[in-house]
Motif scaffolding. Structure first.
Motif, short mmCIF file in Angstrom:
data_model
loop_
_atom_site.label_atom_id
_atom_site.label_comp_id
_atom_site.label_asym_id
_atom_site.label_seq_id
_atom_site.Cartn_x
_atom_site.Cartn_y
_atom_site.Cartn_z
N PHE A 4 0.86 -1.18 0.00
CA PHE A 4 0.00 0.00 0.00
C PHE A 4 0.89 1.23 0.00
O PHE A 4 1.95 1.25 0.64
CB PHE A 4 -0.93 0.02 1.22
N GLU B 158 -3.83 -0.93 4.52
CA GLU B 158 -4.57 0.30 4.23
C GLU B 158 -4.84 1.08 5.51
O GLU B 158 -4.82 2.32 5.50
CB GLU B 158 -5.89 -0.05 3.53
N LYS C 51 -3.79 5.04 6.14
CA LYS C 51 -4.67 6.15 6.51
C LYS C 51 -4.15 6.86 7.75
O LYS C 51 -4.25 8.09 7.86
CB LYS C 51 -6.08 5.63 6.73
N VAL D 114 -4.58 6.80 -0.36
CA VAL D 114 -3.96 5.57 0.11
C VAL D 114 -4.51 4.45 -0.76
O VAL D 114 -5.71 4.19 -0.77
CB VAL D 114 -4.29 5.29 1.59
N ALA D 115 -3.63 3.81 -1.54
CA ALA D 115 -4.11 2.83 -2.52
C ALA D 115 -3.01 1.83 -2.83
O ALA D 115 -1.89 1.91 -2.31
CB ALA D 115 -4.56 3.55 -3.80
N ARG D 116 -3.35 0.89 -3.68
CA ARG D 116 -2.36 -0.07 -4.16
C ARG D 116 -1.42 0.64 -5.15
O ARG D 116 -1.84 1.50 -5.92
CB ARG D 116 -3.06 -1.22 -4.88
#
Length: 526
Positions: A217, A317, A321, A346-348
């Protein structure tokens, strides 16, 4: 400009004036270096656009946290010649003016508001150089205005560039040559932007290592208009921690306060920001953001930063955050900068754009390096711009700029893995189709088109039927089977078109199957 409380500001002792300067109000809060607004810019020894008739006239720590127990990625060390052994002073800047001029001349560049080119300054340097050195030594040098130019951004919108006068670029380059050896060893290894021996490729290599270690992440943070929102007072305080020479600090302060000439001719005062376009602005941006690097390192986070693009890699994740909230608070409260919430997430890593690439984890292997959606879109747009059907150019004249662009594009994206093979194949096919449409337009009539296709090996019956069947545009006809058969791939290869896919396949083959090691063995001939 908003005032700020003192935050470990270091002011050189013995430098304060015993009496307040007339007409100058002492700044409240943090102690900033005053800028003399009354000084005039150094007059050039030749006519200018504004006056065409005038005659010529100690090392710090890099990381504050013991990360020996953490698994970190090996990153290249900065390759910088540490020529400076003493503190940064104005005399050091004056000594480097000639070297700075050579770099500015080699870089070329557009004229500033005074409309004097690099060649003009180089021609008059024997007279201008001593006068510039004297003005810097006396403290009477005043930077000129900065010309604002708007250029399109790849992601949409416009980016404002500031183009200083050539003389001012020489002074900025001289200051950079003095400050860079002082600050470069103190920058964090995970900072890759605008540094010697580092590039987008080294940044991506470090990021790829983190993803390969299981940090799947990414906290993708985008600073909103960073170069336009640098807090002058905080920047000067950071510089004063290492630079004790007051004339040099005053010079940098004057550069930051230089007025900007907008495209409509309006002069705008500068209260914050670093002009993006001068030789000194990249170094100053790293000085500002090095505080962010130190904070991330103190927390033990794994991050990669290239200029104002910062990616932090975490395992979940939820952790992402939490890191996002705390780091955003630090940036906005401590650094006085703003985070673009619309572009931060916040992502792949395979879904985020980082320096034109995206990373996709692979089970049991290193992550794949792929093109981002933005890079693919920009490639298609540029191909369309290079292959207009109007213009009357020959096929060879159209192919040459395509090859030049593809060579540079492949040089930058050469670190991509085989996962982009489908994109490259589609791009090659799209280029050839656009070239077929150009050829068909050159042939003009259906009668000529059918005859040319027959000469190229298409059966006469098929050629006449496919060309005259219905009302087709040049673009629709360019993908007809008869046209594809006549204007084969080899037709364009014979005229110089290079395949993007073949370029990358040669690169991949060289990586997978390197040349056999040859041992130099000595033997005696019988």
């Amino acid at each position: 400009m908003a005032q700020q409380k003192s935050e470990n500001c270091v002011v050189p002792e013995g430098r304060r004036k015993p009496v307040r300067t007339a007409g100058h109000e002492r700044p409240r809060g943090g102690k900033a270096v005053p800028v003399k607004e009354a000084d005039q810019q150094l007059p050039l020894p030749f006519a200018t656009a504004d006056n065409p008739r005038a005659p010529a006239r100690e090392a710090a720590r890099i990381d504050t946290v013991d990360r020996s127990t953490a698994k970190t990625r090996a990153v290249p060390k900065a390759k910088v010649k540490l020529q400076q052994t003493g503190p940064a002073t104005m005399e050091e800047v004056i000594e480097r003016l000639n070297a700075a001029l050579e770099k500015v001349v080699a870089n070329k560049g557009a004229p500033g508001p005074d409309r004097q080119s690099v060649g003009d300054v180089r021609k008059h340097w024997p007279q201008l150089g001593p006068a510039l050195a004297s003005a810097l030594r006396d403290g009477t040098y005043q930077p000129g205005d900065i010309r604002r130019v708007w250029i399109p951004k790849s992601g949409g919108g416009e980016r404002g560039l500031g183009i200083p006068n050539v003389v001012d670029r020489v002074v900025q380059e001289a200051v950079r040559l003095v400050l860079e050896p002082l600050y470069e060893p103190t920058f964090h290894p995970s900072s890759h932007g605008f540094r010697p021996g580092r590039s987008c490729h080294t940044a991506l290599a470090e990021a790829r290592g983190y993803v390969g270690e299981g940090y799947h992440f990414v906290v993708d943070m985008d600073l909103s208009k960073f170069f336009d929102r640098v807090h002058h007072q905080r920047l000067m305080a950071r510089l004063a921690q290492r630079v004790s020479d007051r004339p040099l600090l005053v010079l940098i302060g004057r550069m930051l306060k230089a007025k900007v000439v907008m495209p409509d001719g309006v002069r705008v005062s500068t209260e914050e920001g670093v002009p993006q376009g001068g030789p000194l602005s990249p170094l100053l941006s790293n000085v500002v953001l090095s505080e962010l690097d130190d904070e991330l390192a103190r927390r033990g986070l794994r991050f990669v930063r290239y200029a104002d693009d910062c990616n932090i890699y975490v395992r979940s994740e939820r952790a992402g955050k939490r890191v996002m909230d705390s780091v955003v608070a630090f940036i906005e409260r401590r650094l006085r900068l703003q985070v673009n919430e619309a572009k931060s997430a916040v992502a792949r890593p395979e879904t985020r754009h980082f320096l034109g690439f995206r990373l996709r984890p692979q089970e049991g292997g290193p992550p794949e390096v792929l093109l981002s959606e933005r890079s693919e879109k920009r490639l298609r747009e540029r191909v369309r711009e290079l292959t207009p059907r109007a213009g009357g150019r020959s096929l060879e004249a159209v192919i040459h700029p395509i090859n030049v662009y593809l060579a540079g594009w492949a040089g930058f994206f050469r670190i991509c893995t085989v996962g982009i093979e489908r994109v490259l194949q589609t791009t090659d096919a799209h280029i050839r189709r656009r070239l077929r449409a150009i050829v068909l337009r050159h042939w003009k009539t259906k009668r000529t088109t059918a005859r040319r296709l027959i000469r190229l090996g298409v059966k006469p019956k098929t050629a006449w039927r496919r060309v005259y069947e219905g009302r087709k545009s040049w673009w629709a006809l360019s993908h007809d089977p008869a046209v594809d058969r006549g204007l084969r791939n080899a037709y364009f290869a014979e005229r110089g078109l290079t395949s993007l896919l073949e370029r990358f396949r040669r690169t991949w083959e060289a990586i997978i199957a390197p040349a056999q090691l040859t041992l130099a063995l000595e033997y005696e001939r019988s």
